[in-house]
Motif scaffolding. Structure first.
Motif, PDB file in Angstrom:
ATOM      1  N   GLY A  38       0.761  -1.240   0.000  1.00 39.07           N
ATOM      2  CA  GLY A  38       0.000   0.000   0.000  1.00 39.07           C
ATOM      3  C   GLY A  38       0.790   1.287   0.000  1.00 39.07           C
ATOM      4  O   GLY A  38       0.213   2.360   0.161  1.00 39.07           O
ATOM      5  N   ARG A  39       2.085   1.240  -0.191  1.00 39.89           N
ATOM      6  CA  ARG A  39       2.896   2.464  -0.238  1.00 39.89           C
ATOM      7  C   ARG A  39       2.728   3.201  -1.563  1.00 39.89           C
ATOM      8  O   ARG A  39       3.026   4.375  -1.662  1.00 39.89           O
ATOM      9  N   SER A  40       2.324   2.474  -2.586  1.00 41.68           N
ATOM     10  CA  SER A  40       2.164   3.050  -3.913  1.00 41.68           C
ATOM     11  C   SER A  40       0.867   2.540  -4.510  1.00 41.68           C
ATOM     12  O   SER A  40       0.395   1.457  -4.168  1.00 41.68           O
ATOM     13  N   LYS A  41       0.297   3.328  -5.396  1.00 43.51           N
ATOM     14  CA  LYS A  41      -0.949   2.942  -6.044  1.00 43.51           C
ATOM     15  C   LYS A  41      -0.856   3.040  -7.562  1.00 43.51           C
ATOM     16  O   LYS A  41      -1.851   2.923  -8.254  1.00 43.51           O
ATOM     17  N   GLN A  42       0.374   3.278  -8.073  1.00 49.82           N
ATOM     18  CA  GLN A  42       0.535   3.462  -9.512  1.00 49.82           C
ATOM     19  C   GLN A  42       1.652   2.591 -10.077  1.00 49.82           C
ATOM     20  O   GLN A  42       2.668   2.360  -9.428  1.00 49.82           O
ATOM     21  N   LEU A  43       1.415   2.174 -11.299  1.00 49.62           N
ATOM     22  CA  LEU A  43       2.437   1.462 -12.059  1.00 49.62           C
ATOM     23  C   LEU A  43       3.371   2.488 -12.691  1.00 49.62           C
ATOM     24  O   LEU A  43       3.026   3.674 -12.794  1.00 49.62           O
ATOM     25  N   PRO A  44       4.543   2.061 -13.140  1.00 49.02           N
ATOM     26  CA  PRO A  44       5.393   2.983 -13.895  1.00 49.02           C
ATOM     27  C   PRO A  44       4.597   3.543 -15.077  1.00 49.02           C
ATOM     28  O   PRO A  44       3.859   2.819 -15.732  1.00 49.02           O
ATOM     29  N   GLY A  45       4.690   4.808 -15.314  1.00 53.77           N
ATOM     30  CA  GLY A  45       3.923   5.436 -16.375  1.00 53.77           C
ATOM     31  C   GLY A  45       2.648   6.088 -15.872  1.00 53.77           C
ATOM     32  O   GLY A  45       1.940   6.738 -16.623  1.00 53.77           O
ATOM     33  N   GLY A  46       2.322   5.882 -14.582  1.00 58.66           N
ATOM     34  CA  GLY A  46       1.186   6.570 -13.986  1.00 58.66           C
ATOM     35  C   GLY A  46      -0.140   5.842 -13.974  1.00 58.66           C
ATOM     36  O   GLY A  46      -1.110   6.340 -13.410  1.00 58.66           O
ATOM     37  N   GLN A  47      -0.223   4.683 -14.584  1.00 60.77           N
ATOM     38  CA  GLN A  47      -1.484   3.935 -14.592  1.00 60.77           C
ATOM     39  C   GLN A  47      -1.809   3.446 -13.176  1.00 60.77           C
ATOM     40  O   GLN A  47      -0.933   3.021 -12.436  1.00 60.77           O
ATOM     41  N   THR A  48      -3.084   3.539 -12.790  1.00 58.87           N
ATOM     42  CA  THR A  48      -3.508   3.052 -11.483  1.00 58.87           C
ATOM     43  C   THR A  48      -3.304   1.548 -11.405  1.00 58.87           C
ATOM     44  O   THR A  48      -3.717   0.808 -12.295  1.00 58.87           O
ATOM     45  N   ALA A  49      -2.675   1.116 -10.336  1.00 55.77           N
ATOM     46  CA  ALA A  49      -2.364  -0.306 -10.162  1.00 55.77           C
ATOM     47  C   ALA A  49      -3.497  -1.037  -9.464  1.00 55.77           C
ATOM     48  O   ALA A  49      -4.194  -0.477  -8.615  1.00 55.77           O
ATOM     49  N   ASP A  50      -3.655  -2.286  -9.824  1.00 59.04           N
ATOM     50  CA  ASP A  50      -4.625  -3.177  -9.191  1.00 59.04           C
ATOM     51  C   ASP A  50      -3.889  -4.459  -8.809  1.00 59.04           C
ATOM     52  O   ASP A  50      -3.946  -5.449  -9.534  1.00 59.04           O
ATOM     53  N   PRO A  51      -3.169  -4.440  -7.668  1.00 61.02           N
ATOM     54  CA  PRO A  51      -2.443  -5.650  -7.266  1.00 61.02           C
ATOM     55  C   PRO A  51      -3.414  -6.733  -6.801  1.00 61.02           C
ATOM     56  O   PRO A  51      -4.383  -6.449  -6.098  1.00 61.02           O
ATOM     57  N   ILE A  52      -3.155  -7.946  -7.217  1.00 62.03           N
ATOM     58  CA  ILE A  52      -4.007  -9.077  -6.858  1.00 62.03           C
ATOM     59  C   ILE A  52      -3.163 -10.095  -6.110  1.00 62.03           C
ATOM     60  O   ILE A  52      -2.085 -10.482  -6.563  1.00 62.03           O
ATOM     61  N   ASP A  53      -3.674 -10.518  -4.975  1.00 65.74           N
ATOM     62  CA  ASP A  53      -2.984 -11.439  -4.088  1.00 65.74           C
ATOM     63  C   ASP A  53      -3.714 -12.780  -4.087  1.00 65.74           C
ATOM     64  O   ASP A  53      -4.912 -12.833  -4.362  1.00 65.74           O
ATOM     65  N   LEU A  54      -3.009 -13.839  -3.780  1.00 65.19           N
ATOM     66  CA  LEU A  54      -3.667 -15.124  -3.546  1.00 65.19           C
ATOM     67  C   LEU A  54      -4.217 -15.131  -2.122  1.00 65.19           C
ATOM     68  O   LEU A  54      -3.711 -14.419  -1.244  1.00 65.19           O
ATOM     69  N   SER A  55      -5.240 -15.931  -1.888  1.00 63.76           N
ATOM     70  CA  SER A  55      -5.814 -16.024  -0.546  1.00 63.76           C
ATOM     71  C   SER A  55      -4.819 -16.689   0.401  1.00 63.76           C
ATOM     72  O   SER A  55      -3.894 -17.388  -0.016  1.00 63.76           O
ATOM     73  N   GLN A  56      -5.018 -16.455   1.689  1.00 65.08           N
ATOM     74  CA  GLN A  56      -4.119 -16.970   2.713  1.00 65.08           C
ATOM     75  C   GLN A  56      -4.091 -18.491   2.713  1.00 65.08           C
ATOM     76  O   GLN A  56      -5.047 -19.136   2.335  1.00 65.08           O
TER      77      GLN A  56
END
Length: 134
Positions: A42-60
């Motif tokens: 959660g320190r960053s919300k953007q990909l290189p180039g400025g696109q909004t990032a949508d990180p996806i994690d696997l469940s615990q």
């Protein structure tokens, strides 16, 4: 005893998957480990180039999730739980969305501009691109 430990070490290392970080085809061609870590904590919300990032994690509870976080964020499951509990409680952030399988992660990344995720290297196909290998 020495051979037992060597056998155990080899069995453990071969059980580890080859995790790779993937992105939507329109996403970046590569990312640095620290930038990926920042997205997943959660320190960053953007990909290189400025696109909004949508990180996806696997469940615990999934071994690949543990491997990814050990190698990329440097945090164990217990540390992640404590970190995100504090972030949510203080209103400073929400954890990445979680999906139950690498198949679901790959599909979501392939169909969502700005999405990144991680899967086993053996699952990579033309629908996504590898942007980092820890």
């Amino acid at each position: 005893m020495k051979y037992f430990l060597l056998t155990l070490l080899l069995a453990t290392s071969s059980a580890m998957a080859d995790v790779v970080v993937i992105a939507h085809p329109s996403g970046p061609d590569s990312m640095a480990k620290n930038d990926i870590r920042d997205l997943y904590i959660g320190r960053s919300k953007q990909l290189p180039g400025g696109q909004t990032a949508d990180p996806i994690d696997l469940s615990q509870g999934q071994a690949l999730r543990d491997e990814f976080h050990t190698k990329v964020t440097g945090r164990s499951q217990a540390q992640l739980n404590a970190f995100w509990s504090k972030q949510v409680f203080t209103g400073k952030g929400q954890p990445p969305r979680m999906l139950d399988s690498t198949t679901a992660v790959k599909s979501a990344v392939a169909n969502t501009p700005g999405a990144i995720g991680y899967i086993d290297a053996s699952e990579v196909d033309g629908s996504v691109k590898v942007i980092f290998t820890p």
